[in-house]
Design a protein around this motif. Structure first.
Motif, short mmCIF file in Angstrom:
data_model
loop_
_atom_site.label_atom_id
_atom_site.label_comp_id
_atom_site.label_asym_id
_atom_site.label_seq_id
_atom_site.Cartn_x
_atom_site.Cartn_y
_atom_site.Cartn_z
N ASN A 1 0.83 -1.21 0.00
CA ASN A 1 0.00 0.00 0.00
C ASN A 1 0.86 1.25 0.00
O ASN A 1 1.28 1.72 1.06
CB ASN A 1 -0.92 0.00 1.22
N PRO A 2 1.13 1.83 -1.14
CA PRO A 2 1.97 3.03 -1.19
C PRO A 2 1.33 4.25 -0.58
O PRO A 2 2.02 5.21 -0.26
CB PRO A 2 2.24 3.20 -2.68
N LEU A 3 0.00 4.28 -0.42
CA LEU A 3 -0.65 5.45 0.16
C LEU A 3 -0.58 5.46 1.68
O LEU A 3 -0.75 6.51 2.31
CB LEU A 3 -2.12 5.51 -0.28
N PHE B 1 -0.59 -3.28 -11.03
CA PHE B 1 0.05 -1.98 -11.04
C PHE B 1 -0.79 -0.87 -10.43
O PHE B 1 -0.41 0.31 -10.51
CB PHE B 1 0.44 -1.63 -12.48
N ALA B 2 -1.92 -1.21 -9.83
CA ALA B 2 -2.79 -0.22 -9.18
C ALA B 2 -3.75 -0.99 -8.29
O ALA B 2 -3.92 -2.19 -8.43
CB ALA B 2 -3.56 0.61 -10.21
N PHE C 1 -2.66 8.74 -6.72
CA PHE C 1 -3.22 7.41 -6.59
C PHE C 1 -2.25 6.44 -5.92
O PHE C 1 -2.62 5.31 -5.59
CB PHE C 1 -3.61 6.86 -7.97
N GLY C 2 -1.00 6.86 -5.73
CA GLY C 2 -0.01 6.03 -5.06
C GLY C 2 0.78 5.13 -5.97
O GLY C 2 1.55 4.29 -5.49
#
Length: 655
Positions: free
Chosen positions: A316-318, A386-387, A411-412
């Motif tokens: 989770n990049p966010l 990728f998302a 969107f991260g």
């Protein structure tokens, strides 16, 4: 006895005046055998499908036994798996109603065949129904094609293709100064796109019809409708991927810019009556890879692969939640007859499943961004996510690469591959590790999604991105010499039309913001000779330096909802409700829908449909083909016909 002759799938509504027992639905669907009637259900020789009927007994009775017959000969238990179900049915069916099935039936003899069912209720009375189906003969013409690359521009009609050509190549004195890659394919036809239950299809049957040879109902993929509540127990039709893997050992690749659970990717490998059953859909991708030969799966959709309640981490990049939306409510657990008849995995309701880890344990290399995708080399199997949900669109990805926008970072996922980059990697993997050939589906998903939102510049850019993937496939096929390339759409979206071009400069359009139709429409919109020839300057990356130019191309819509129009590019995309963090900053600052986008800046265009999005249309769509077997794809034909043309190429062979 109370016989009933039935030639079509009937409504399951209760009619007290009807005598019982009766058969209210017979599957596969049939037409009445009258002059000029088309056979509804068709199959390749040996293609598997389920036989099923809904039988309603007299009050106080039950269905005790049943028998299906083909051409008057009873289908033996050895040929398929029998089941009789009286629970979990749709409401309003009389007590004791039974859904009777024969799972995994197949027939190789070409021609039109009769189908009948006879069901005996507990007092000995009989209900009967009859229909028909066809086994389509394949001609032995030559060497079969080894590979098929099927490129689907979701929602891409003729106008979408034309707009992309105008932006990419420009026109001078009435002539296009270049062509799209898809324009260069030598054979083109027109496809009729309707679903089983409507002239206007959604994307689930829009794709499924191409790869099963049979009509599916809206929201359903790889199945016929039935009268049970379970979306995963509907009568199945074998996909082309399953048929080719079972009979020829070919592998399957799926590449999309959408969430991988979405209708188009799922309608190549997953059997369900609910295109929204995300947890079960992505689980089936892995669980039934032994049936489909799935070797490559790339796109968005990481939210379905992360265990529910897993700790926040690198997934989770966010860093605002783990992103998982796995749920036992939309997971799958198959009944024993489907498992036995199809050799399918039984499934499990397991929202805590770590699906990425399970893919890796099954031998799939995993890529989470473009950088890791590039570093993988050419693995035997590949999973790329990728998302969280749908990948960002080309306009925003390119802006991010150019350092001109922050949308992808918001969107991260600032390091997403483009569709052509995914396509090239998928072909490399499949070519190296599929000695018996492959079927690869590549989807440009957000041509449709941005057309729904009437975001013209974004869907045109999506079409350009898709066309770059077409070039990758065409170039491979030209060098390989044993690959069929097909480029088409599942349906047209939004009734898009190129109405002309702006008569004024970009700065004038900006200056007129909020001044209403008298300026923004009457003085701005140039039609006929006032449209001239818009000229976009293309950058070295293959995309325009800007979509806001003096005299820019203008798009109107014939299946539109209300929107406010400025004719200028929206710097922020409209909100994507499938994203898990859409209610959190900064995504919650994006326009909620087209009725809010440009509010106060644009003039109101009143729509023809309710809601806040444009809709699909029933308009025919172009299909273009290249490579061995491509010459079959001329004229006007149904989307199910494409399946049999592919079957001819890859099974019967072509000269």
């Amino acid at each position: 006895m109370k016989p009933l002759i039935l030639f079509a799938a009937l409504s399951c509504a209760v009619h007290a005046a009807w005598a019982a027992p009766v058969v209210s639905r017979l599957t596969p669907p049939s037409n009445a055998p009258q002059a000029g009637a088309m056979t509804l259900s068709r199959f390749l020789p040996g293609q598997k499908f389920d036989l099923q009927a809904t039988v309603r007994p007299d009050a106080g009775q039950r269905i005790a036994s049943f028998e299906f017959a083909v051409d008057g000969v009873p289908v033996s238990a050895a040929a398929a798996v029998k089941s009789l179900v009286t629970t979990g049915l749709v409401k309003d069916l009389p007590a004791g109603t039974a859904v009777v099935s024969l799972r995994g039936y197949a027939l190789s003899k070409p021609g039109l065949h009769s189908l009948s069912v006879s069901a005996r209720q507990s007092d000995g009375q009989i209900a009967q129904a009859q229909g028909q189906f066809e086994i389509v003969a394949l001609e032995r013409q030559g060497r079969p094609v080894k590979n098929i690359i099927f490129l689907l521009g979701d929602g891409m009609g003729a106008s979408h293709r034309t707009a992309a050509r105008i932006m990419a190549a420009g026109y001078a004195q009435g002539k296009a100064q270049g062509k799209l890659a898809m324009d260069s394919l030598p054979y083109t036809g027109m496809v009729m796109t309707s679903s089983l239950n409507s002239i206007v299809t959604d994307s689930a049957p829009g794709m499924s019809n191409y790869v099963t040879g049979n009509k599916a109902a809206n929201n359903q993929e790889g199945v016929f409708p039935d009268d049970t509540l379970d979306p995963f127990d509907n009568p199945r039709v074998e996909y082309l991927s399953e048929y080719l893997h079972r009979t020829q050992g070919k592998n399957l690749g799926i590449v999309t810019t959408a969430d991988v659970f979405d209708a188009t990717p799922a309608a190549n490998a997953v059997h369900t009556a609910s295109r929204g059953a995300g947890t079960g859909i992505v689980d089936q991708f892995l669980d039934d890879r032994h049936l489909t030969g799935l070797s490559v799966l790339m796109g968005g959709g990481r939210k379905w692969f992360i265990p529910r309640n897993a700790a926040i981490g690198a997934a989770n990049p966010l860093n605002v939640g783990n992103g998982s939306v796995r749920s036992d409510k939309n997971d799958y657990l198959l009944p024993p007859d489907v498992v036995a008849g199809w050799g399918a995995a039984p499934g499990a309701r397991d929202p805590e499943r770590d699906l990425i880890a399970d893919f890796q344990q099954a031998g799939f290399a995993y890529a989470s961004d473009k950088t890791s995708l590039d570093k993988l080399g050419v693995p035997a199997k590949l999973l790329g996510l990728f998302a969280y949900s749908n990948m960002n669109v080309a306009l925003d990805k390119i802006a991010g690469r150019r350092g001109q926008g922050s949308v992808v970072a918001d969107f991260g996922f600032p390091d997403q591959p483009m569709l052509d980059e995914m396509a090239e990697k998928a072909i490399q993997v499949l070519q190296r590790h599929s000695p018996k050939g492959f079927f690869l589906m590549i989807e440009g998903a957000s041509i449709d999604k941005q057309a729904h939102l009437m975001d013209s510049d974004r869907w045109i850019m999506e079409t350009l991105e898709f066309d770059r993937a077409v070039k990758v496939a065409r170039d491979f096929a030209a060098q390989d010499g044993n690959t069929l390339v097909i480029v088409t759409a599942d349906h047209e979206c939004a009734g898009a039309a190129i109405i002309g071009a702006a008569k004024v400069s970009q700065s004038q359009l900006q200056a007129w913001a909020g001044t209403g139709a008298a300026n923004q429409r009457d003085k701005a919109v140039g039609v006929y000779e006032d449209a001239g020839f818009p000229h976009y300057q293309m950058a070295g990356d293959g995309y325009p330096l800007s979509t806001d130019i003096d005299g820019k191309m203008l798009i109107g819509y014939g299946a539109n909802a209300d929107r406010y129009e400025t004719w200028l590019t929206s710097h922020l995309p409209t909100q994507d409700g499938q994203q898990p963090f859409i209610k959190a900053a900064p995504l919650n600052t994006h326009p909620a829908h087209p009725g809010k986008r440009n509010e106060g800046q644009g003039f109101l265009i009143t729509g023809q449909v309710p809601g806040d999005q444009a809709v699909h249309t029933a308009t025919d769509v172009p299909l273009s083909a290249f490579g061995r077997g491509a010459a079959q794809f001329t004229g006007v034909y149904d989307n199910t016909d494409v399946f049999f043309k592919m079957g001819q190429a890859v099974v019967g062979g072509v000269k």
